[in-house]
Design a protein around this motif. Structure first.
Motif, PDB file in Angstrom:
ATOM      1  N   GLN A  96      30.284  48.442  72.844  1.00 51.87           N
ATOM      2  CA  GLN A  96      29.118  47.675  72.388  1.00 51.87           C
ATOM      3  C   GLN A  96      29.223  47.262  70.928  1.00 51.87           C
ATOM      4  OE1 GLN A  96      29.066  50.527  74.015  1.00 51.87           O
ATOM      5  NE2 GLN A  96      27.541  50.537  75.678  1.00 51.87           N
ATOM      6  N   LYS A  97      30.073  47.939  70.151  1.00 53.17           N
ATOM      7  CA  LYS A  97      30.205  47.657  68.718  1.00 53.17           C
ATOM      8  C   LYS A  97      31.566  47.046  68.360  1.00 53.17           C
ATOM      9  CE  LYS A  97      27.178  51.559  67.492  1.00 53.17           C
ATOM     10  NZ  LYS A  97      26.064  50.786  66.895  1.00 53.17           N
TER      11      LYS A  97
ATOM     12  N   ASP B 260      31.373  48.749  59.614  1.00 56.44           N
ATOM     13  CA  ASP B 260      31.316  50.070  60.256  1.00 56.44           C
ATOM     14  C   ASP B 260      30.529  51.076  59.422  1.00 56.44           C
ATOM     15  OD1 ASP B 260      32.789  49.038  62.306  1.00 56.44           O
ATOM     16  OD2 ASP B 260      34.667  50.008  61.767  1.00 56.44           O
TER      17      ASP B 260
ATOM     18  N   THR C  37      24.271  49.308  62.612  1.00 56.40           N
ATOM     19  CA  THR C  37      25.170  48.287  63.136  1.00 56.40           C
ATOM     20  C   THR C  37      24.733  47.882  64.532  1.00 56.40           C
ATOM     21  OG1 THR C  37      27.013  49.188  61.856  1.00 56.40           O
ATOM     22  CG2 THR C  37      27.565  47.767  63.711  1.00 56.40           C
TER      23      THR C  37
ATOM     24  N   SER D  69      24.443  46.721  68.317  1.00 55.01           N
ATOM     25  CA  SER D  69      25.190  46.931  69.545  1.00 55.01           C
ATOM     26  C   SER D  69      24.957  45.744  70.465  1.00 55.01           C
ATOM     27  CB  SER D  69      24.741  48.223  70.248  1.00 55.01           C
ATOM     28  OG  SER D  69      25.038  49.353  69.465  1.00 55.01           O
TER      29      SER D  69
END
Length: 307
Positions: free
Chosen positions: A75-76, A276, A281, A283
């Motif tokens: 997802q990231k 990061d 962050t 998703s």
């Protein structure tokens, strides 16, 4: 009669008979700033070695970005995958240049102004079309990185990407155009397309990112500004290299190599390490992470209801 024949022979010995010869069309330009000391403008072995160094830098960067991608949940991974693709295509491009492929050639006839008469010399200058293939893929991917970071709408992203592709293609056409007026016409089109890219990032992108947290807004302004400064140098280099031919192919390769390293590996590491490290962050779920849902999946072999 004999005297007439003798006179004709004497006349023919001093008056050359007219001859006709055919030569292929060549474009003639004034010498200007073009260095014509060598008839062939190609890269030296030292510069080819430099292309190999950049190839290794791009390759190592690509491997590093893929490793970084697999260390985070799917997802990231969007930024990691896009950035890895950028350096992967650049790796292919620089491999082509290192082994001396993906290259075209322009034939230019240079006119030298002399005191008594003008002279002409044919110059052959290499054009690395593999570089333009690289840019036509990597710059849209880089724009996607910046657009997604800012949160641009799909419409704005599409405009930026299309303008970017137009910029690269018109630059390619300009590089292979020898006639001065059409060449600078292509160059002008490329610059106009670049202004559209700048507008999408500097105006629309900056406006949208202000709705996010302060860290993201500050980071976008910094990395987008860094990118636009580098991208502005590219057309300047083109203008004095392929455009006016005031620098040789060696200097052109070195200039583009430095810019490419800054605009791709350096940009990539800066983007991924900072992204990061930022809290919150985003998703990406849905199709990116899970593929087509059951409701949206394509059915293969299922009977219709009631069959």
């Amino acid at each position: 009669m004999t005297g007439a024949m003798e006179a004709l022979k004497k006349a023919s010995s001093v008056v050359p008979l007219p001859t006709v010869s055919f030569t292929p069309f060549q474009h003639t330009i004034d010498l200007g700033g073009l260095d014509s000391s060598s008839p062939i403008k190609v890269v030296t072995e030292t510069i080819e070695g430099g292309a190999k160094v950049v190839f290794v830098i791009m390759l190592i960067s690509s491997i590093a970005f893929y490793v970084m991608a697999f260390r985070v949940p799917v997802q990231k991974r969007m930024f990691h995958i896009l950035t890895a693709f950028i350096t992967t295509f650049a790796t292919i491009s620089y491999y082509a240049m290192a082994v001396h492929t993906g290259i075209g050639e322009n034939e230019i006839t240079v006119k030298h102004h002399q005191a008594h008469r003008d002279t002409h010399q044919t110059i052959y200058r290499e054009v690395y079309w593999a570089r333009y293939v690289d840019w036509s893929v990597t710059t849209p991917l880089l724009l996607l990185d910046l657009s997604l970071l800012a949160g641009l709408s799909g419409a704005n992203i599409l405009v930026a990407v299309v303008a970017d592709v137009i910029m690269i293609l018109t630059g390619l056409f300009a590089a292979f155009t020898v006639d001065e007026a059409p060449k600078w016409g292509w160059y002008a089109m490329a610059c106009i397309a670049y202004l559209i890219v700048i507008y999408q990032l500097a105006v629309n992108g900056r406006g949208v990112v202000q709705g996010k947290d302060a860290k993201t807004a500050t980071f976008f302004s910094a990395i987008a500004g860094f990118t636009l400064v580098l991208w502005t140098v590219y057309p300047i280099i083109w203008g004095i290299a392929d455009g006016s031919r005031n620098i040789d192919v060696d200097a052109e390769i070195v200039a583009y190599a430095v810019l490419d390293v800054l605009a791709k590996p350096v940009f990539g590491f800066w983007l991924l390490f900072t992204h990061d490290a930022m809290s919150g962050t985003a998703s990406i779920e849905g199709f990116w992470a899970h593929g087509l849902s059951k409701e949206g999946a394509i059915r293969v072999g299922d009977d219709d209801e009631g069959a």
